[in-house]
Design a protein around this motif. Structure first.
Motif, PDB file in Angstrom:
ATOM      1  N   GLY A 345       0.762  -1.041   0.018  1.00 23.67           N
ATOM      2  CA  GLY A 345       0.103  -0.017   0.168  1.00 23.67           C
ATOM      3  C   GLY A 345       0.885   1.339   0.048  1.00 23.67           C
ATOM      4  N   THR A 346       0.161   2.264  -0.004  1.00 26.80           N
ATOM      5  CA  THR A 346       0.725   3.643   0.157  1.00 26.80           C
ATOM      6  C   THR A 346       0.221   4.387   1.119  1.00 26.80           C
ATOM      7  OG1 THR A 346      -0.855   4.663  -1.658  1.00 26.80           O
ATOM      8  CG2 THR A 346       1.068   3.656  -2.177  1.00 26.80           C
ATOM      9  N   ILE A 347       1.013   5.343   1.760  1.00 25.82           N
ATOM     10  CA  ILE A 347       0.453   6.377   2.840  1.00 25.82           C
ATOM     11  C   ILE A 347       0.779   7.948   2.323  1.00 25.82           C
ATOM     12  CG2 ILE A 347       2.256   5.735   4.060  1.00 25.82           C
ATOM     13  CD1 ILE A 347       0.610   6.650   6.668  1.00 25.82           C
ATOM     14  N   GLU A 348      -0.044   8.595   2.271  1.00 25.73           N
ATOM     15  CA  GLU A 348       0.105  10.050   1.910  1.00 25.73           C
ATOM     16  C   GLU A 348      -0.333  10.990   2.828  1.00 25.73           C
ATOM     17  OE1 GLU A 348      -0.532  10.475  -2.878  1.00 25.73           O
ATOM     18  OE2 GLU A 348      -1.941   8.966  -1.951  1.00 25.73           O
ATOM     19  N   CYS A 349       0.031  12.418   2.865  1.00 26.88           N
ATOM     20  CA  CYS A 349      -0.402  13.358   3.789  1.00 26.88           C
ATOM     21  C   CYS A 349      -0.807  14.717   2.956  1.00 26.88           C
ATOM     22  CB  CYS A 349       0.423  13.462   5.008  1.00 26.88           C
ATOM     23  SG  CYS A 349       0.339  14.923   5.916  1.00 26.88           S
ATOM     24  N   GLU A 350      -1.754  15.064   3.691  1.00 31.18           N
ATOM     25  CA  GLU A 350      -2.086  16.629   3.353  1.00 31.18           C
ATOM     26  C   GLU A 350      -2.283  17.248   4.378  1.00 31.18           C
ATOM     27  OE1 GLU A 350      -5.357  16.958   0.632  1.00 31.18           O
ATOM     28  OE2 GLU A 350      -4.548  15.576  -0.986  1.00 31.18           O
ATOM     29  N   SER A 351      -1.557  18.683   4.544  1.00 25.06           N
ATOM     30  CA  SER A 351      -1.985  19.265   5.877  1.00 25.06           C
ATOM     31  C   SER A 351      -1.974  20.658   5.615  1.00 25.06           C
ATOM     32  CB  SER A 351      -0.583  18.812   6.969  1.00 25.06           C
ATOM     33  OG  SER A 351      -0.692  19.499   7.948  1.00 25.06           O
ATOM     34  N   GLU A 352      -2.959  21.399   6.428  1.00 22.99           N
ATOM     35  CA  GLU A 352      -2.915  22.894   6.431  1.00 22.99           C
ATOM     36  C   GLU A 352      -3.496  23.251   7.809  1.00 22.99           C
ATOM     37  OE1 GLU A 352      -7.421  23.450   4.348  1.00 22.99           O
ATOM     38  OE2 GLU A 352      -5.438  23.449   3.156  1.00 22.99           O
ATOM     39  N   PRO A 353      -3.350  24.517   8.290  1.00 20.31           N
ATOM     40  CA  PRO A 353      -4.031  24.766   9.815  1.00 20.31           C
ATOM     41  C   PRO A 353      -5.328  24.461   9.895  1.00 20.31           C
ATOM     42  CG  PRO A 353      -2.439  26.445   8.752  1.00 20.31           C
ATOM     43  CD  PRO A 353      -2.587  25.416   7.605  1.00 20.31           C
ATOM     44  N   GLY A 354      -5.658  23.528  10.804  1.00 23.88           N
ATOM     45  CA  GLY A 354      -7.307  23.243  10.972  1.00 23.88           C
ATOM     46  C   GLY A 354      -7.594  21.943  10.250  1.00 23.88           C
ATOM     47  N   ARG A 355      -6.719  21.595   9.363  1.00 18.87           N
ATOM     48  CA  ARG A 355      -6.933  20.320   8.823  1.00 18.87           C
ATOM     49  C   ARG A 355      -5.740  19.418   8.424  1.00 18.87           C
ATOM     50  NH1 ARG A 355      -8.014  18.345   3.472  1.00 18.87           N
ATOM     51  NH2 ARG A 355      -9.429  16.548   3.180  1.00 18.87           N
ATOM     52  N   THR A 356      -5.602  18.284   8.946  1.00 22.23           N
ATOM     53  CA  THR A 356      -4.574  17.353   8.506  1.00 22.23           C
ATOM     54  C   THR A 356      -5.028  15.819   8.146  1.00 22.23           C
ATOM     55  OG1 THR A 356      -2.763  18.379   9.739  1.00 22.23           O
ATOM     56  CG2 THR A 356      -2.365  16.028   9.235  1.00 22.23           C
ATOM     57  N   VAL A 357      -4.897  15.451   6.882  1.00 22.86           N
ATOM     58  CA  VAL A 357      -5.196  14.038   6.471  1.00 22.86           C
ATOM     59  C   VAL A 357      -4.270  13.013   5.948  1.00 22.86           C
ATOM     60  CG1 VAL A 357      -6.849  12.712   5.080  1.00 22.86           C
ATOM     61  CG2 VAL A 357      -7.546  15.355   5.688  1.00 22.86           C
ATOM     62  N   PHE A 358      -4.226  11.972   6.836  1.00 24.22           N
ATOM     63  CA  PHE A 358      -3.430  10.832   6.257  1.00 24.22           C
ATOM     64  C   PHE A 358      -4.228   9.951   5.445  1.00 24.22           C
ATOM     65  CE2 PHE A 358      -0.673  12.659   9.532  1.00 24.22           C
ATOM     66  CZ  PHE A 358       0.729  12.495   9.055  1.00 24.22           C
ATOM     67  N   LYS A 359      -3.794   9.475   4.357  1.00 25.30           N
ATOM     68  CA  LYS A 359      -4.640   8.623   3.619  1.00 25.30           C
ATOM     69  C   LYS A 359      -3.713   7.251   3.385  1.00 25.30           C
ATOM     70  CE  LYS A 359      -6.065   8.406  -1.368  1.00 25.30           C
ATOM     71  NZ  LYS A 359      -6.194   9.072  -2.591  1.00 25.30           N
TER      72      LYS A 359
END
Length: 365
Positions: A345-359
């Motif tokens: 599998g893969t793991i990715e991250c998107e982050s900004e103030p108020g919202r961080t998502v690990f997929k």
């Protein structure tokens, strides 16, 4: 297949085009005047139109600004060059998609006639594939670095600890043992760190049937036990997701490392009583992971409403010993990435103030 009169290939030959349905990229076979003879399944899904609606239509109508494509297509159809590439924006069905899609268009002369093969690759998909390849190379480099570094540290550590114990036994002034105990304690702490670095490479991969929601619930109970007040942990599950073969304990540890980091980053919001972590599961279809097409994949999101990952380390969060928190070991996300990749599998991250998502994306059977 909806071939119209005058098509250059007989239906028996056209049957071979069905093989193109197995490709992750969008492919269409087009006549020299721009009329579509065949579009594969990926094309149907991305356009939001059925094959029946696409066949016989002019491909230029699918693009926001088709002038350059028309010019390139005509040149390839006339055999001025065998293939050409350009970037364009693909229109999509307005009732299915809210906006267009930026794609790389590859136009290639097809066969001996004047047919043309048009292949579209999402620009974002290409970027994601490049990112996955870099992440895979990074993990391999990390493994070698960690393994070599850990072994270089282990032997001197044992010697330092043993020497401190012998020194302690020889000291006449027992008040000095406080210092030898510091040496022994710090040597033990470093030994523990080395053991954690080597753990994923030592531990056997215990494969069994895994229910991802049991994994999520286990992690959820552990997080809420440690943070009983001020933190909500919401569920958004797709209960139709099937079980798959994997290492349950590794996945629990991977998810726990991510969720625990999120909870620690939410310290201020926990104090205010409005901290939220969300576990969301979905099924994705026709997913390409590490250049391999999978019919189905599990997509697990771990989202929090914390301050976000500092921009200075955002591109390096999966590197070993990189941490955005004082006192953090910088190993949690490295281990999570290792465990997920051991499940292809893969793991990715998107982050900004108020919202961080690990997929996390893992292939399903």
């Amino acid at each position: 297949m909806g071939l119209r009169a005058g098509a250059h290939l007989l239906p028996d030959d056209a049957a071979h085009w069905v093989v193109l349905d197995h490709l992750a990229s969008m492919v269409a076979i087009v006549e020299a005047d721009g009329r579509c003879l065949f579009a594969n399944t990926a094309f149907e899904e991305v356009l939001g139109l059925s094959r029946r609606a696409v066949v016989g239509e002019a491909i230029f109508d699918w693009f926001t600004d088709p002038a350059l494509l028309r010019e390139v297509f005509t040149a390839v159809a006339r055999n001025e060059y065998a293939t050409s590439r350009l970037q364009a924006e693909l229109k999509r069905h307005p009732h299915v998609y809210a906006d267009g899609l930026h794609v790389q268009v590859i136009v290639t002369r097809y066969g001996r006639g004047d047919l043309v093969l048009v292949e579209l690759v999402e620009v974002e998909q290409q970027t994601r594939q490049d990112r996955e390849e870099r992440a895979l190379d990074q993990v391999q480099a990390n493994k070698e670095l960690i393994r070599n570094l850990a072994h270089e540290i282990k032997n001197p550590l044992g010697g330092i600890r043993g020497a401190a114990q012998l020194l302690e036994m020889e000291l006449d002034d027992k008040s000095m043992t406080e210092y030898t105990q510091v040496i022994i304690h710090e040597a033990d702490r470093l030994q523990s760190l080395v053991d954690r670095l080597l753990a994923p490479h030592r531990r056997p991969h215990l494969v069994g049937d895994v229910n991802i929601h049991e994994v999520c619930e286990r992690v959820r109970s552990l997080i809420l036990a440690e943070f009983p007040k001020g933190l909500k942990l919401w569920r958004d599950y797709d209960t139709s997701i099937p079980e798959f073969r994997g290492d349950r304990e590794q996945l629990i540890q991977a998810l726990l490392n991510i969720a625990h980091n999120a909870a620690q980053a939410l310290a201020e919001r926990i104090a205010q009583g409005d901290a939220v972590i969300t576990f969301k599961t979905r099924v994705a279809r026709r997913v390409t992971i590490n250049r391999q097409l999978h019919r189905l994949a599990l997509v697990l999101h771990i989202e929090d409403n914390g301050p976000g990952i500092p921009e200075s380390i955002r591109d390096r969060i999966f590197y070993p010993l990189v941490s955005g928190r004082d006192g953090g070991s910088g190993l949690g996300l490295t281990l999570a990435q290792t465990f997920v990749q051991q499940h292809q599998g893969t793991i990715e991250c998107e982050s900004e103030p108020g919202r961080t998502v690990f997929k996390i994306t893992i292939p399903l059977p």
